[in-house]
Design an enzyme around this catalytic site. Structure first.
Site, PDB file in Angstrom:
ATOM      1  N   ARG A  54       0.664  -1.194   0.108  1.00 43.82           N
ATOM      2  CA  ARG A  54      -0.038  -0.280  -0.398  1.00 43.82           C
ATOM      3  C   ARG A  54       0.571   1.499   0.221  1.00 43.82           C
ATOM      4  NH1 ARG A  54      -4.502   3.036  -1.197  1.00 43.82           N
ATOM      5  NH2 ARG A  54      -4.569   4.667   0.073  1.00 43.82           N
ATOM      6  N   SER A  57      -0.451   7.985   1.401  1.00 38.99           N
ATOM      7  CA  SER A  57       0.039   9.377   1.705  1.00 38.99           C
ATOM      8  C   SER A  57      -0.195   9.917   2.855  1.00 38.99           C
ATOM      9  CB  SER A  57      -0.225  10.457   0.751  1.00 38.99           C
ATOM     10  OG  SER A  57       0.366  10.031  -0.791  1.00 38.99           O
ATOM     11  N   GLU A  58       0.757  10.769   3.862  1.00 41.23           N
ATOM     12  CA  GLU A  58       0.091  10.979   5.499  1.00 41.23           C
ATOM     13  C   GLU A  58      -1.297  11.796   5.505  1.00 41.23           C
ATOM     14  OE1 GLU A  58       3.040  13.658   6.550  1.00 41.23           O
ATOM     15  OE2 GLU A  58       2.491  13.541   8.477  1.00 41.23           O
ATOM     16  N   CYS A  59      -2.076  11.983   5.901  1.00 43.14           N
ATOM     17  CA  CYS A  59      -2.767  12.823   6.275  1.00 43.14           C
ATOM     18  C   CYS A  59      -3.318  13.129   8.258  1.00 43.14           C
ATOM     19  CB  CYS A  59      -4.330  12.163   6.137  1.00 43.14           C
ATOM     20  SG  CYS A  59      -5.679  13.008   5.756  1.00 43.14           S
ATOM     21  N   CYS A  70     -12.169  13.011   5.345  1.00 43.91           N
ATOM     22  CA  CYS A  70     -11.210  12.502   4.444  1.00 43.91           C
ATOM     23  C   CYS A  70     -12.172  10.326   5.085  1.00 43.91           C
ATOM     24  CB  CYS A  70     -10.226  12.430   4.055  1.00 43.91           C
ATOM     25  SG  CYS A  70      -9.368  12.486   5.847  1.00 43.91           S
ATOM     26  N   CYS A  72      -8.730   8.524   5.197  1.00 47.00           N
ATOM     27  CA  CYS A  72      -7.525   8.050   5.543  1.00 47.00           C
ATOM     28  C   CYS A  72      -6.969   7.320   6.731  1.00 47.00           C
ATOM     29  CB  CYS A  72      -7.307   9.023   5.010  1.00 47.00           C
ATOM     30  SG  CYS A  72      -6.995  10.328   4.088  1.00 47.00           S
ATOM     31  N   ASP A 130      -3.018  17.287  -7.880  1.00 46.73           N
ATOM     32  CA  ASP A 130      -2.329  16.606  -7.190  1.00 46.73           C
ATOM     33  C   ASP A 130      -1.218  16.928  -7.195  1.00 46.73           C
ATOM     34  OD1 ASP A 130      -1.709  13.983  -6.004  1.00 46.73           O
ATOM     35  OD2 ASP A 130      -3.306  12.763  -6.936  1.00 46.73           O
ATOM     36  N   ARG A 132       0.749  14.951  -5.988  1.00 52.26           N
ATOM     37  CA  ARG A 132       1.948  13.191  -5.357  1.00 52.26           C
ATOM     38  C   ARG A 132       3.040  12.750  -6.547  1.00 52.26           C
ATOM     39  NH1 ARG A 132      -3.434   9.901  -2.805  1.00 52.26           N
ATOM     40  NH2 ARG A 132      -3.538  10.765  -4.309  1.00 52.26           N
ATOM     41  N   LYS A 158      -1.560   5.958  -9.348  1.00 60.20           N
ATOM     42  CA  LYS A 158      -0.630   4.860  -8.189  1.00 60.20           C
ATOM     43  C   LYS A 158      -0.187   3.645  -9.200  1.00 60.20           C
ATOM     44  CE  LYS A 158      -1.759   5.913  -3.509  1.00 60.20           C
ATOM     45  NZ  LYS A 158      -2.568   5.514  -2.183  1.00 60.20           N
TER      46      LYS A 158
END
Ligand code: ZN
Length: 204
Positions: A54, A57-59, A70, A72, A130, A132, A158
């Site tokens: 997996r 991304s940090e949240c 969200c 997350c 985005d 990322r 991704k």
């Protein structure tokens, strides 16, 4: 192809998962990553020939404070459990708010209170949808010796980015959907704007 990175350190940390469940994790740090973020790999479960991965991304708002805007927090918990079962690694990337940072994310929330969706809000702030970039994820997988993976995601971007960086994705495993009254707009925008493969009531 990004330049190779190396494992810097690996340390065993038990992770509480509620209801008395404790997962034994190896937290791994790296040198030579393409950006300066302190990204982390969390290795769990039995050794697997093709690991379940997996890229998360940090949240801060969702994972630490339990924000319901969200999904997350529940997604992270689900991923840790799934990886502990199958054997694999969670790559925890320090790119808050799709890479725009915490303060910008909260500014975007402010605009969303005025009726913009998550992507419109970013644009109103002059930010990309985005930011990322998964080059560091590919570097971390390379350092771990994982050139072929099963990927836990609903986000086709991704998979495509990892393929571009030379990681073979054998299988894509869908993640759960954790809808609540506060985040259905956010989840719907993900489906409409970025072709996320999420089944939402009333969405095409
Ligand atoms: Zn979140």
């Amino acid at each position: 192809m990004p330049s190779p990175a190396r494992i810097r350190q690996s340390v065993r940390v038990p992770l509480h998962q509620g209801l008395g469940t404790v997962l034994q994790a190896d937290l791994m740090t790296f040198t030579g990553l393409a950006d300066v973020g302190e990204h982390l790999a969390v290795r769990l479960g039995p050794p697997a020939e093709v690991p379940l991965v997996r890229v998360h991304s940090e949240c801060l708002t969702g994972e630490v404070f339990g924000s319901a805007r969200c999904d997350c927090g529940p997604q992270l918990a689900e991923a840790l459990r799934a990886i502990d079962d199958a054997g694999g690694v969670l790559l925890y990337l320090r790119q808050e708010g799709r890479g725009i940072g915490l303060y910008n994310k909260l500014d975007a929330y402010h605009l969303q209170q005025q009726g913009l969706d998550t992507y419109e809000a970013n644009r109103a702030l002059g930010l990309d949808d985005d930011l990322r970039d998964y080059a560091v994820a590919a570097q971390m997988l390379g350092a771990l010796g994982h050139n072929e993976i099963d990927l836990l995601t609903n986000n086709p971007d991704k998979r495509d980015q990892l393929l571009r960086y030379g990681i073979k994705v054998r299988d894509t495993v869908s993640t759960g959907v954790f809808a609540n009254p506060y985040n259905t707009g956010y989840l719907r925008a993900k489906v409409v704007r970025t072709s996320h493969t999420i089944q939402l009531k009333g969405s095409a």
